[in-house]
Design an enzyme around this catalytic site. Sequence first.
Site, PDB file in Angstrom:
ATOM      1  N   ALA A 159       5.589  22.410  76.801  1.00 45.94           N
ATOM      2  CA  ALA A 159       6.254  21.135  77.048  1.00 45.94           C
ATOM      3  C   ALA A 159       6.645  20.467  75.728  1.00 45.94           C
ATOM      4  O   ALA A 159       7.187  21.124  74.841  1.00 45.94           O
ATOM      5  CB  ALA A 159       5.397  20.241  77.927  1.00 45.94           C
ATOM      6  N   CYS A 160       6.344  19.189  75.579  1.00 46.19           N
ATOM      7  CA  CYS A 160       6.815  18.446  74.404  1.00 46.19           C
ATOM      8  C   CYS A 160       6.112  18.840  73.109  1.00 46.19           C
ATOM      9  O   CYS A 160       6.511  18.394  72.034  1.00 46.19           O
ATOM     10  CB  CYS A 160       6.683  16.939  74.645  1.00 46.19           C
ATOM     11  N   SER A 161       5.081  19.659  73.190  1.00 49.01           N
ATOM     12  CA  SER A 161       4.401  20.134  71.982  1.00 49.01           C
ATOM     13  C   SER A 161       4.870  21.525  71.571  1.00 49.01           C
ATOM     14  O   SER A 161       4.320  22.115  70.639  1.00 49.01           O
ATOM     15  CB  SER A 161       2.884  20.151  72.198  1.00 49.01           C
TER      16      SER A 161
END
Length: 377
Positions: A159-161
């Site tokens: 995801a956003c990481s």
Amino acid sequence: MQASFPAVVISGTGLYRPPHVITNAELVEAFNRYADLHNAEHATAIATGERAALTHSSVEFIEKASGIKQRYVIEKDGVLDPTRMYPRFAPRGDDQLSLMAEIAVAAARQALEQAGKTGADVDAVLCSSANMQRAYPAMAVEIQQALGAGGYGFDMNVACSSATFALEQAFNAVRSGASKCVLVVNPEITSAHLEWRDRDCHFIFGDVCTALIVERAEDATGADQWEILGTQLATQFSSNIRNNFGFMNRAEDRDPNDRDLTFYQEGRKVFKEVVPLAAAHIEGHLAKLGLEPTQMRRFWLHQANQGMNQLVIKKLVGADAGGDIAPLILNEYANTASAGSVIAFHHHRADLKAGETGVICSFGAGYSIGSVVVRKR
């Protein structure tokens, strides 16, 4: 005896920025027209209490909630069509370069030029993003072919990481000798998985692609080099940020328009839970390296919410820090999922002097947090 590893650097970054801008005012106008159409269509059910009426959005609401003022998108007309409210992409044949690969190649070429490299110098391609265009073949392998790179490629999603998680894989591959020059690309076509018809989140995301070159310092020839001092990753399961779209939906006899098949979140819970996790993660990582947060010249943080970033920095340095310490790019780009911290690094590093250090950190669904500590050479 502790093993000795060679110095590894980020020697180039690249950024693909889509051609179209959607301002908050444009977005609000389209959403409010959609809400009016929806409320008229379901007027009877709304009157009887069977269905809730949609309320209007506003520019003031968006900017107060997030700090976002606009976003870039690959296709604009479909998003702003109140009878559609999502982008309109033309399908491409299997013999054509995929859209995600196209924007990744554009960003990658910038990063290669900055690093003084060509595609032939790359022997690993990591394509890491929140949502892949397809299941297989891997987007990374298509990007590898388009650039004329060797070695191998694979996709990854945290995801956003995703960008910082990929950076650790690149860092380890290079310092171990498994790879000589790794390309990390973060193509984020977020407009395709955002629910533009949900007032609570219709303003959050924008499209973009970032790229980074990671190689041994002894092989780097570019003028701008950032030694990676350390990386640290952490995950902790939470359903507070979720997207249930996947290949099993068909087997579940699902309505393809079900709300949970696009991005959704419990925003207040995410804010409350992720801020302390991110601050503690960064502080702990720096402590392992014998460093203090106050020694950092800059923090290039995940770009999801202005208030979230301000609170993370306040926990770390004990005071309100302005854009010089923690630059903000989400006002222009919006939340770009995994690419946000890399955009901040791309745009806001030229003024640092040799020997100064900073932290690239992303956090998001999972929960997941990744931090990369770098020093200007």
